[in-house]
Design an enzyme around this catalytic site. Structure first.
Site, PDB file in Angstrom:
ATOM      1  N   ASN A 289       0.806  -1.343   0.096  1.00  0.00           N
ATOM      2  CA  ASN A 289       0.036   0.108   0.004  1.00  0.00           C
ATOM      3  C   ASN A 289       0.756   1.203  -0.053  1.00  0.00           C
ATOM      4  O   ASN A 289       1.785   1.503   0.944  1.00  0.00           O
ATOM      5  CB  ASN A 289      -0.725   0.064   1.423  1.00  0.00           C
ATOM      6  CG  ASN A 289      -1.644   1.200   1.099  1.00  0.00           C
ATOM      7  OD1 ASN A 289      -2.579   1.594   0.503  1.00  0.00           O
ATOM      8  ND2 ASN A 289      -1.425   2.292   2.078  1.00  0.00           N
ATOM      9  N   GLU A 290       0.772   1.953  -0.856  1.00  0.00           N
ATOM     10  CA  GLU A 290       1.166   3.561  -1.115  1.00  0.00           C
ATOM     11  C   GLU A 290       2.801   3.521  -0.668  1.00  0.00           C
ATOM     12  O   GLU A 290       3.293   4.109   0.391  1.00  0.00           O
ATOM     13  CB  GLU A 290       0.370   4.408  -0.259  1.00  0.00           C
ATOM     14  CG  GLU A 290      -1.073   4.422  -0.556  1.00  0.00           C
ATOM     15  CD  GLU A 290      -1.832   5.357   0.041  1.00  0.00           C
ATOM     16  OE1 GLU A 290      -1.107   6.180   1.048  1.00  0.00           O
ATOM     17  OE2 GLU A 290      -2.911   5.604  -0.286  1.00  0.00           O
ATOM     18  N   GLU A 499      -8.493   3.532  -3.085  1.00  0.00           N
ATOM     19  CA  GLU A 499      -8.897   4.196  -2.048  1.00  0.00           C
ATOM     20  C   GLU A 499      -9.285   5.763  -2.688  1.00  0.00           C
ATOM     21  O   GLU A 499      -8.626   6.098  -3.334  1.00  0.00           O
ATOM     22  CB  GLU A 499      -7.738   4.419  -1.012  1.00  0.00           C
ATOM     23  CG  GLU A 499      -7.585   3.232  -0.084  1.00  0.00           C
ATOM     24  CD  GLU A 499      -6.530   3.474   0.766  1.00  0.00           C
ATOM     25  OE1 GLU A 499      -6.450   4.829   1.331  1.00  0.00           O
ATOM     26  OE2 GLU A 499      -5.728   2.835   1.139  1.00  0.00           O
ATOM     27  N   TRP A 549     -12.602   4.455   0.991  1.00  0.00           N
ATOM     28  CA  TRP A 549     -11.879   4.400   2.392  1.00  0.00           C
ATOM     29  C   TRP A 549     -12.921   5.187   3.309  1.00  0.00           C
ATOM     30  O   TRP A 549     -12.966   6.434   3.063  1.00  0.00           O
ATOM     31  CB  TRP A 549     -10.606   5.129   1.893  1.00  0.00           C
ATOM     32  CG  TRP A 549     -10.072   5.064   3.322  1.00  0.00           C
ATOM     33  CD1 TRP A 549      -9.878   6.002   4.629  1.00  0.00           C
ATOM     34  CD2 TRP A 549      -9.238   3.947   4.163  1.00  0.00           C
ATOM     35  NE1 TRP A 549      -9.242   5.528   5.605  1.00  0.00           N
ATOM     36  CE2 TRP A 549      -8.832   4.202   5.148  1.00  0.00           C
ATOM     37  CE3 TRP A 549      -8.866   2.787   3.390  1.00  0.00           C
ATOM     38  CZ2 TRP A 549      -8.070   3.246   6.072  1.00  0.00           C
ATOM     39  CZ3 TRP A 549      -8.043   1.872   4.109  1.00  0.00           C
ATOM     40  CH2 TRP A 549      -7.692   2.186   5.372  1.00  0.00           C
TER      41      TRP A 549
HETATM   42  C1  GAL Z   1      -4.459   6.493   2.784  1.00  0.00           C
HETATM   43  C2  GAL Z   1      -4.218   5.240   3.553  1.00  0.00           C
HETATM   44  C3  GAL Z   1      -5.058   5.040   4.407  1.00  0.00           C
HETATM   45  C4  GAL Z   1      -5.850   5.980   5.001  1.00  0.00           C
HETATM   46  C5  GAL Z   1      -6.244   7.076   4.317  1.00  0.00           C
HETATM   47  C6  GAL Z   1      -6.939   8.226   4.430  1.00  0.00           C
HETATM   48  O1  GAL Z   1      -3.187   7.283   2.176  1.00  0.00           O
HETATM   49  O2  GAL Z   1      -3.584   4.373   2.778  1.00  0.00           O
HETATM   50  O3  GAL Z   1      -4.575   3.989   5.438  1.00  0.00           O
HETATM   51  O4  GAL Z   1      -5.186   6.577   6.217  1.00  0.00           O
HETATM   52  O5  GAL Z   1      -5.247   7.483   3.525  1.00  0.00           O
HETATM   53  O6  GAL Z   1      -5.993   9.346   4.759  1.00  0.00           O
END
Ligand code: GAL
Length: 607
Positions: A289-290, A499, A549
């Site tokens: 992830n990222e 997300e 998300w």
């Molecule tokens: C993304 C991350 C998530 C969550 C989301 C909201 O970058 O993968 O875990 O935190 O941001 O900020």
């Protein structure tokens, strides 16, 4: 757009109770963040088996036994326990909870008095195999951090061992979180009740392998068996991320985590265990992830982990190199194991708009893409190597990929999986890009792209999210352009938004459930965003799915529980952690019904 960690200098204080001073002294000497070097030690646990099947004890050259419990005591300290510590069976969602909110733009007139309904845009529809779902990540939702053999991850240390440093707001931790570890059955039943097709969650590496290597924890494997089977039981396709930032802390102290290429083999072994166990039950695989965000977290502040002498500016890129190699090798491993679900990694970033039409601003935008998405997407989707601008910067300290590695990297993703929340303006620094590129102390070095949320007319790019997410605005007009940009630049065969979401300002300060559930700005965000996706699809961009998300309010990393992204409200003051749908969940779900292709693939099959 990484979140900003807030820290100064920190000193680590022991949290152990001091009852076994001698052993503690020796183990601290082995694991202490204060030591520059760790001896080459393998920890043994006679009851476990290694990934290769041999007895850990036989394989180990241990100078002493250290148990998982020792790691917790020495590196984390006491943790909180949830009120519920056994798996809860699901009960049907009450029908009163399934009543959708009044439509967004037309309030609840009594029947017969309605305004004419807004008509559908007839040029929009989702392809028949389009999938939609919701997402979470292990450390943010699971809780039960010490249960059933889980080893500590770096996030347990970051949230517990702050000392002088408040790493998370209000010292929040993931110890209990949403207690999803025990409440997953109900959580899956709740998302299924609104028609959710895919549940994207991450597996905790330090549950499966408490030390990150060698020892395998059967209880954890059995737990995720059940999570996956529960998804399937409810006709929800599981999507699994192998690594969502919760690195086993043992590997961090052993060799600096992602700073060392030693992690590549450990990650691939972990991937082998997970792939072999869950194989084709999982519909979509994401390795990492990222990496842009987790690599940009390096260097960590002193005092949390073993010190490193690697210069700060090199650390993100060393991390990136290991991450790319780990991803590519895991990808090819998955293919060799005949996994049928697409395998990819999740990249991230917002759309980059030039502030003016000057050539300097155009260059700044290009450099911003290169140092963000291009860092990971170019090697995988274009040529097995970094963008030339980034290479020019890293060439003095980063080795080149070998041609064999380049071939491994190139094409190592079946899907362009992008976490795309928002958008920003970019422009050249005042003294110009060249002056920045040649000045390593320039505030915008090395990307040399300046940013703003205010556009050329002086108006904001969009409605701002909670102040805890200063990087986020409702800036959804850019969605079609962004998707086209991905399509044109990296030319993937398909794109998924893995997300996207919105933190409603000050939602965490509201106390009435009904107020929290009426989350108008989040509803607007999801509707506008999905209309952007539909526009892109109508223009021929191959968008295949979206994941919102998040499934529930959760621990927003260093922002703790002070920022809320959930499609469901969670009452964190109640030990039972009850969930309630927010209006935005209904809004998101309704869009897929409104614009379903005729003969839309029904739930239940692997999409
Ligand atoms: C993304 C991350 C998530 C969550 C989301 C909201 O970058 O993968 O875990 O935190 O941001 O900020």
């Amino acid at each position: 757009m990484g979140r900003k960690s807030r820290y100064d200098d920190v000193s680590v204080e022991s949290t152990s109770d001091g009852s076994w001073i001698v052993k503690r002294f020796i183990i601290l000497a082995l694991l202490s963040p204060c030591l520059a070097q760790l001896p080459n030690t393998t920890f043994a646990n006679a009851t476990a088996t290694t990934a290769s099947g041999t007895s850990a004890l036989a394989a180990a050259t241990a100078i002493m036994d250290v148990s998982v419990e020792d790691l917790w005591d020495l590196l984390v300290g006491p943790v909180s326990l949830a009120a519920t510590t056994t798996t809860v069976e699901a009960t049907p969602v009450p029908s009163s909870e399934l009543i959708p909110p009044p439509p967004l733009y037309y309030p609840s007139f009594p029947s017969g008095y309605e305004n004419p309904a807004m008509t559908k845009n007839s040029s929009w529809s989702f392809p028949a195999d389009f999938w939609w779902g919701v997402a979470s990540a292990a450390y943010q939702v699971e809780g039960a951090v010490k249960d059933e053999g889980r080893g500590p991850s770096i996030w347990d240390v970051l949230t517990h061992r702050g000392g002088a440093v408040d790493y998370t707001i209000a010292n929040d931790t993931g110890d209990i979180g949403d207690n999803h570890y025990y409440l997953y059955k109900q959580d899956i039943a709740r998302i299924a009740a609104l028609g959710t097709q895919v549940y994207s969650f991450s597996i905790s590496w330090s549950r499966i392998m408490p030390f990150g290597r060698d020892l395998i924890n059967e209880q954890a494997l059995a737990h995720y068996d059940d999570v996956i089977n529960t998804c399937i039981q409810y006709n929800v396709t599981p999507a699994v991320t192998l690594y969502h930032w919760d690195l086993p802390v043992y590997l961090m102290n052993l060799y600096g985590g992602w700073l060392s290429e030693s992690i590549v083999d450990d990650f691939v072994e972990y991937a082998r265990v997970v792939f072999s166990r869950y194989g084709n039950q999982v519909g979509y695989w994401f390795t990492l992830n990222e990496p842009i965000v987790f690599c940009s977290e390096y260097p960590y502040p002193d005092g949390f982990f073993k010190k490193t002498s690697i210069p700060a500016h090199q650390q993100p890129y060393l991390c990136g190199q290991s991450a790319l190699l780990a991803h590519a090798k895991a990808y090819h491993l998955g293919k060799s194991l005949n996994l049928t679900g697409p395998i990819s990694f999740k990249t991230n970033g917002g759309y980059k708009i030039p502030l003016t039409d000057s050539s300097a601003d155009a260059l700044a935008v290009q450099r911003a893409w290169d140092f963000n998405e291009g860092w990971f997407a170019n090697p995988v989707f274009i040529n097995g190597d970094y963008p030339s601008t980034l290479k020019a910067y890293t060439s003095t300290f980063l080795r080149n990929f070998t041609s064999e590695e380049q071939s491994l990297l190139k094409g190592s993703a079946d899907l362009f999986a992008h976490d795309a929340y928002t958008s920003q303006f970019f422009f050249a620094p005042d003294a110009g890009i060249d002056a920045c590129i040649t000045n390593s102390s320039h505030p915008h070095y090395p990307s040399c792209a300046n940013t703003s949320y205010t556009g050329p007319t002086g108006w904001n790019i969009g409605y701002a999210a909670d102040p805890g997410s200063p990087w986020l605005h409702i800036a959804t007009d850019w969605v079609p352009a962004f998707l086209r940009y991905i399509h044109d630049t990296w030319k993937p065969s398909s794109i998924a938004i893995t997300e996207f979401g919105f933190s409603v300002p000050f939602e965490q300060m509201k106390t009435l459930s009904a107020d929290i559930q009426s989350d108008l700005p989040r509803r607007v965000y999801y509707r506008a965003y999905m209309e952007g996706v539909l526009t892109a699809i109508a223009e021929g961009v191959p968008v295949v799915g979206t994941l919102a998300w998040s499934i529930v309010d959760n621990l927003e990393w260093s922002e703790g529980f002070g920022v809320r992204f959930g499609l469901q409200y969670v009452n964190f003051s109640d030990p039972a952690r009850p969930r309630r749908y927010k209006a935005s969940f209904f809004e998101y779900a309704s869009i897929f019904k409104e614009y379903a292709a005729t003969g839309h693939a029904a739930n239940g099959t692997m999409r």
